[in-house]
Scaffold this active site. Structure first.
Site, mmCIF file in Angstrom:
data_model
loop_
_atom_site.group_PDB
_atom_site.id
_atom_site.type_symbol
_atom_site.label_atom_id
_atom_site.label_comp_id
_atom_site.label_asym_id
_atom_site.label_seq_id
_atom_site.Cartn_x
_atom_site.Cartn_y
_atom_site.Cartn_z
ATOM 1 C CE1 TYR A 44 -4.348 0.803 -0.285
ATOM 2 C CE2 TYR A 44 -4.358 -1.533 0.595
ATOM 3 C CZ TYR A 44 -4.965 -0.445 -0.133
ATOM 4 O OH TYR A 44 -6.386 -0.451 -0.465
ATOM 5 C CD GLU A 46 -4.568 5.644 0.588
ATOM 6 O OE1 GLU A 46 -4.882 6.390 1.762
ATOM 7 O OE2 GLU A 46 -5.555 4.391 0.494
ATOM 8 C CG ASP A 190 -7.922 9.780 -24.366
ATOM 9 O OD1 ASP A 190 -7.280 8.969 -24.393
ATOM 10 O OD2 ASP A 190 -9.047 9.523 -23.722
ATOM 11 C CB THR A 216 -4.867 3.372 -21.808
ATOM 12 O OG1 THR A 216 -5.008 3.196 -23.050
ATOM 13 C CG2 THR A 216 -6.097 3.609 -21.212
ATOM 14 C CE LYS A 219 -7.402 1.333 -25.329
ATOM 15 N NZ LYS A 219 -7.400 2.445 -24.304
ATOM 16 N NE ARG A 225 -7.201 -3.604 -19.143
ATOM 17 C CZ ARG A 225 -7.470 -4.218 -20.189
ATOM 18 N NH1 ARG A 225 -7.132 -5.000 -21.045
ATOM 19 N NH2 ARG A 225 -8.516 -3.317 -20.693
HETATM 20 N N1 DSN Z 1 -12.801 0.360 -24.721
HETATM 21 C C1 DSN Z 1 -11.649 0.994 -25.336
HETATM 22 C C2 DSN Z 1 -11.390 0.460 -26.712
HETATM 23 O O1 DSN Z 1 -11.628 -0.653 -27.092
HETATM 24 O O2 DSN Z 1 -11.053 1.333 -27.542
HETATM 25 C C3 DSN Z 1 -11.634 2.255 -24.887
HETATM 26 O O3 DSN Z 1 -12.061 2.476 -23.644
#
Ligand code: DSN
Length: 387
Positions: A44, A46, A190, A216, A219, A225
């Site tokens: 933890y 924080e 974004d 994120t 991807k 993640r």
């Molecule tokens: N769900 C993601 C995507 O597949 O693009 C975006 O949040």
């Protein structure tokens, strides 16, 4: 042994055998995987490095600082927060940091390729707690920048999102910057989908044009993640000019304690590893191949008479005929080709019965696929759609 291990090994096999073309998915490296499964899950922490609410964080502080330093360098931002649990909380943290409930925000319509957190009306936090205006794309599926400028000028939102989840073209960051500046709005890029393409140098970075970058990390960036929020030089100046104080501190306070408790240190450490991987020359080659492969796939589908929106990045929207997207996605799944049903620009279907599928190249490019394989799979997809 717990049944879950059996299910994981079946999923592993499935992931290895399937042709994975969902544009937001990828395969993480063995190093990233190892760090995710490490004892960092036990901690933890924080607070932030040097300012924790729990003792015993001497190594944890170093890990978080390393992730921040690597991330700042990779995306050339002045400040980075790596604690947001994923992209949606990262965007919510930005809204919490910069706005009051009821303030006006602007983003791309979900049906046109935007994201739920960019002000999707009615059901989402961003659409319920803020007044939302939404822009869209033209007939060809390209953002109508003049219409955005007109709407922004009339409505004067306090914050504008650019970037999306199903947008197959490069984004004109400079144009968005002019539009946002004209009404003194914060501009947020974004880059969740294209972070790997930016890190790999095949897409222009928005860093000189926007105030904040959210993303994120799992991807095209091919990490765990998780998410980061980057504050740019321009962002620091914008906040000062608006009398909003120190943007770095506002962002950090919004993530913790504003929205979240303890950071997921295994994910943050894995992010540090992924940032390291993305800064190597091999990653540039990967990013280049992702775009080239997507283009081969798009051209193959077009050559088979199918309407395709895209592509200048890693994804495309494929017109399957009115309301046929889900049916095609299921048929393809039965053939071992995994895609998702998606709305296409000016869709005559509905969100539950969209007319398209969204297809992308990042995961299979990681697996070593090249132009030949993407051409072959394009022909298989075309056969299913045309049958
Ligand atoms: N769900 C993601 C995507 O597949 O693009 C975006 O949040």
């Amino acid at each position: 042994m717990d049944k879950i291990f059996d299910l994981i090994s079946q999923e592993d096999k499935y992931q290895q055998e399937a042709i994975r073309l969902i544009p937001s998915e990828n395969f993480i490296s063995e190093e990233v995987k190892k760090v995710l499964g490490s004892n960092l899950s036990n901690k933890y922490a924080e607070g932030y490095p040097g300012r924790r609410y729990y003792q015993g964080n001497k190594y944890i502080d170093e890990i978080e600082n390393l992730a921040i330093e690597r991330g700042k360098k990779l995306f050339r931002v002045e400040h980075m927060n790596v604690q947001a649990y994923s992209g949606s909380p990262a965007n919510l943290a930005v809204l919490l940091a910069l706005l009051k409930p009821g303030d006006k925000i602007c983003g791309m319509r979900l049906a046109d390729g935007g994201h739920l957190t960019h002000g999707h009306p009615g059901i989402t936090f961003s659409g319920k707690y803020f007044e939302s205006i939404q822009y869209g794309v033209n007939q060809e599926g390209v953002i109508d920048y003049e219409a955005v400028a007109e709407m922004v000028n009339k409505e004067k939102p306090k914050l504008i999102f650019c970037g999306g989840s199903a947008y197959p073209w490069k984004i004109n960051w400079q144009r968005f910057s002019e539009i946002a500046s004209s009404v003194n709005a914060y501009l947020i890029a974004d880059i969740a989908h294209i972070a790997g393409l930016i890190a790999g140098g095949v897409h222009e970075s928005p860093v000189n044009y926007v105030d904040i970058i959210t993303s994120t990390t799992h991807k095209t960036l091919r990490g765990p993640r998780g998410a980061f929020i980057g504050v740019t030089k321009r962002g620091i100046k914008t906040a000062e000019m608006k009398g909003d104080g120190e943007l770095n501190k506002k962002i950090d306070k919004a993530v913790f304690p504003g929205l979240q408790g303890g950071p997921h240190m295994n994910a943050i450490a894995a992010m540090a590893v992924a940032f390291g991987e993305a800064s190597r020359p091999e990653f540039k080659k990967y990013a280049q191949a992702v775009v080239e492969n997507a283009q081969v796939l798009a051209e193959t589908l077009k050559a088979a008479g199918i309407r395709v929106f895209g592509t200048e990045n890693h994804l495309m929207l494929v017109d399957c005929g009115v309301g046929r997207g889900k049916e095609m996605a299921v048929k393809l799944e039965n053939e071992g080709i995994i895609v998702n049903a998606n709305m296409i620009p000016r869709d005559q279907g509905s969100p539950m019965k969209p007319s398209g599928i969204r297809v992308g190249s990042p995961a299979m490019t990681t697996k070593g696929w090249g132009k030949k394989e993407f051409e072959e799979v394009g022909k298989r997809i075309a056969k299913v759609i045309n049958s």
